[in-house]
Design a protein around this motif. Structure first.
Motif: not given
Length: 271
Positions: A224-234
């Motif tokens: 889930v943390v990785k999902q948030i990180e991907q949204e931040i990168d986007n």
């Protein structure tokens, strides 16, 4: 009650009655009704037991406000829940105050410093939730003021051997904090943060907390943390996906402080 918990409770009673240094492993084992070898099945040393005790009690204190509605703006309610937790752990607090002040034990000192940082971050998140952007430049000052007030009241109760009405005291402290916040418009911060939080630093702390606590759903939380990180990168730090992911993470009590820090950054777009 399981054996490990029983040993910890027994040790706390002995530390409170006789002192940490004056209490031996043999005495703890005998009082707990187990062999000395049985003690070492759970703890490598008396100091290891104390470090686990610190983790357990402070985790409960630090996470004491998790049951408050996450949209609450009532500072008094946050203070009351935290102070109630401190009161519930008074025997432990008394041991810490009597045995480790000044703190000369390097391991205990390191653990206490780590927990103080965590508590400070929790208080910053609490202030931001209650007062929003207005208080952001003053977070360091407000935390020092709040912690100073609470510490002196705890010390007063300890020295005077008396109890204060937690609800009334929380309202009293909240009233004066509100007065300070409402008069910040013409002031500049006295304390200036030496380092602003970034997504990288908060994500690193959050991952470390998840791994350190060895939570049963650790893999899921890290995904889930990785999902948030991907949204931040986007460049979508507070998208629907990120918001849902943050809501899920906030359901895990042991990481709530770091999640609130991350949520604050996401709402601000990382600024």
């Amino acid at each position: 009650m399981d054996t490990k918990k029983h040993i910890m409770n027994t040790a706390l009673q002995l530390f409170s009655d006789h002192g940490f240094n004056e209490t031996s492993v043999q005495q703890i084992a005998q009082k707990a009704g187990i062999s000395k070898g049985g003690f070492y099945n759970y703890f490598s040393s008396k100091r290891d037991l104390m470090l686990e005790m610190i983790d357990e009690h402070y985790s409960k204190i630090i996470n004491s406000t998790h049951q408050i509605e996450e949209t609450s703006r009532d500072l008094a309610a946050y203070i009351e829940h935290e102070m109630t937790a401190w009161m519930e752990h008074q025997p432990f607090i008394h041991v810490m105050f009597n045995e480790f002040q000044p703190r000369k034990d390097p391991q205990i000192n390191k653990k206490m410093d780590e927990l103080h940082v965590t508590l400070t971050q929790k208080h910053k998140a609490m202030f931001y939730l209650c007062y929003g952007e207005k208080v952001k430049p003053f977070l360091a000052d407000m935390v020092v003021i709040l912690q100073g007030m609470l510490k002196e009241y705890y010390l007063y109760m300890f020295i005077q051997q008396t109890q204060l009405n937690v609800q009334q005291l929380s309202n009293w402290v909240s009233h004066h904090i509100n007065s300070i916040v409402n008069n910040l418009d013409d002031l500049d911060p006295f304390l200036h943060e030496t380092q602003n939080e970034t997504f990288d630093s908060v994500l690193k702390d959050l991952r470390a907390t998840i791994q350190q606590k060895e939570l049963h759903n650790q893999d899921k939380l890290l995904k889930v943390v990785k999902q948030i990180e991907q949204e931040i990168d986007n460049r979508s730090p507070y998208s629907i996906t990120a918001e849902v992911s943050l809501h899920y993470l906030k359901g895990e009590e042991m990481i709530q402080t770091d999640v609130l820090r991350l949520e604050r950054l996401c709402k601000q777009g990382g600024n």
